[in-house]
Design an enzyme around this catalytic site. Structure first.
Site, PDB file in Angstrom:
ATOM      1  N   GLU A 192       0.781  -1.229   0.013  1.00  0.00           N
ATOM      2  CA  GLU A 192      -0.006  -0.017  -0.134  1.00  0.00           C
ATOM      3  C   GLU A 192       0.991   1.383   0.011  1.00  0.00           C
ATOM      4  O   GLU A 192       0.411   2.236   0.654  1.00  0.00           O
ATOM      5  CB  GLU A 192      -1.036  -0.008   1.065  1.00  0.00           C
ATOM      6  CG  GLU A 192      -2.098  -1.034   1.002  1.00  0.00           C
ATOM      7  CD  GLU A 192      -3.165  -0.827   1.884  1.00  0.00           C
ATOM      8  OE1 GLU A 192      -3.488   0.494   2.181  1.00  0.00           O
ATOM      9  OE2 GLU A 192      -3.932  -1.781   2.073  1.00  0.00           O
ATOM     10  N   HIS A 225      -5.269   2.256   0.825  1.00  0.00           N
ATOM     11  CA  HIS A 225      -4.544   3.157  -0.288  1.00  0.00           C
ATOM     12  C   HIS A 225      -4.333   2.416  -1.652  1.00  0.00           C
ATOM     13  O   HIS A 225      -3.887   1.189  -1.654  1.00  0.00           O
ATOM     14  CB  HIS A 225      -3.179   3.198   0.360  1.00  0.00           C
ATOM     15  CG  HIS A 225      -2.969   3.927   1.920  1.00  0.00           C
ATOM     16  ND1 HIS A 225      -3.207   3.395   2.693  1.00  0.00           N
ATOM     17  CD2 HIS A 225      -3.119   5.248   2.197  1.00  0.00           C
ATOM     18  CE1 HIS A 225      -3.433   4.099   3.855  1.00  0.00           C
ATOM     19  NE2 HIS A 225      -2.751   5.320   3.474  1.00  0.00           N
ATOM     20  N   LYS A 264     -10.159   5.781   6.575  1.00  0.00           N
ATOM     21  CA  LYS A 264      -9.361   6.511   5.802  1.00  0.00           C
ATOM     22  C   LYS A 264      -9.261   5.993   4.187  1.00  0.00           C
ATOM     23  O   LYS A 264      -8.831   4.641   4.439  1.00  0.00           O
ATOM     24  CB  LYS A 264      -8.128   6.982   6.482  1.00  0.00           C
ATOM     25  CG  LYS A 264      -7.033   7.462   5.639  1.00  0.00           C
ATOM     26  CD  LYS A 264      -5.608   7.350   6.105  1.00  0.00           C
ATOM     27  CE  LYS A 264      -4.579   8.005   4.758  1.00  0.00           C
ATOM     28  NZ  LYS A 264      -3.263   7.464   5.454  1.00  0.00           N
TER      29      LYS A 264
END
Length: 267
Positions: A101, A158, A185
């Site tokens: 990531e 991510h 997130k």
């Protein structure tokens, strides 16, 4: 840790305690260091010892452990965490970003889990970043152990290759929330301005529908605007640099803070 619907409170020091999900947009500043002495020097350069009446540039320090020279040496990391805790009264977010990531170091699931659980149980950090789609069983165990230690979890995802559709981003954030994280997130890579709009639209939906705070970032130069516009779309925090950047497109924290404060006031 304090949770009240979509608010996550971090930190034990009344002067620097942070409430994510309410009030002004917070700035998280990553610290990248190869050893403990460099780590302490970098955090000392922040305004963690500012006068009580002065505004903060950084609200939370993110320690990027994957850049540490002994990143998977549990004893070395715990010793550095103790030094870091003594060096700053700002809330500390501990992050080991794997190569998958966009991080600086590889980690197998058992080593990743052991390190993160040890940090959560150490009492020297205020929140733990967990890659929610790393390994299902591993992630579940880390979150359970962190919560047992009263350490909140920032669940992250991510994508350094693309920007998924708006629906896919919202689904990712919802999956992070459903997985037990205390804050969701995502960070994605745009290939066009429209991709940045897609990310912001997803942030707008997720921030209104999820019961935990949300951070969503579009990376790179194209995505720079998302780090500022997050104020208007429901993001509780953004990431900014104080020296070295930990992801492409990060703005300098001292330059970003006044922009966020202005938008927080007028929007």
């Amino acid at each position: 840790m304090t949770r009240d619907n979509s608010i996550l409170e971090l930190g034990s020091n009344p002067r620097t305690r942070v409430a994510l999900g309410t009030g002004r947009t917070k700035v998280i500043v990553p610290i990248i260091a190869a050893n403990a002495s460099a780590l302490i020097a970098q955090v000392a350069a922040l305004d963690s010892v500012r006068p009580a009446a002065a505004p903060a540039t950084a609200d939370v320090v993110e320690w990027r452990i994957d850049h540490f020279e002994n990143a998977l040496d549990e004893n070395a990391v715990l010793a550095a965490a103790t030094e870091l805790r003594a060096a700053t009264d700002l809330p500390i977010l501990a992050t080991f970003r794997t190569e998958e990531e966009g991080g600086a170091a590889p980690a197998e699931p058992p080593a990743y889990a052991d390190l993160l659980v040890a940090l959560a149980e150490s009492g020297n950090i205020d929140a733990l970043d967990v890659q929610m789609f790393f390994d299902a069983g591993t992630v579940e165990g880390i979150i359970a152990a962190a919560h047992a230690a009263n350490c909140p979890v920032i669940g992250s995802f991510h994508d350094f290759s693309a920007t998924p559709s708006e629906g896919s981003i919202v689904a990712r954030l919802a999956g992070i929330a459903a997985g037990g994280a205390d804050l969701a997130k995502v960070a994605v890579m745009p290939s066009s301005k429209r991709d940045v709009l897609t990310l912001l639209a997803a942030l707008d939906v997720a921030s209104r529908t999820l019961e935990i705070p949300v951070i969503a970032i579009s990376m790179g130069e194209l995505g720079t605007l998302s780090r500022i516009a997050t104020v208007a779309f429901g993001g509780c925090a953004t990431f900014a640099s104080a020296g070295q950047v930990s992801a492409p497109g990060q703005l300098d924290a001292a330059q970003l803070r006044p922009l966020l404060d202005y938008l927080d006031q007028v929007l």
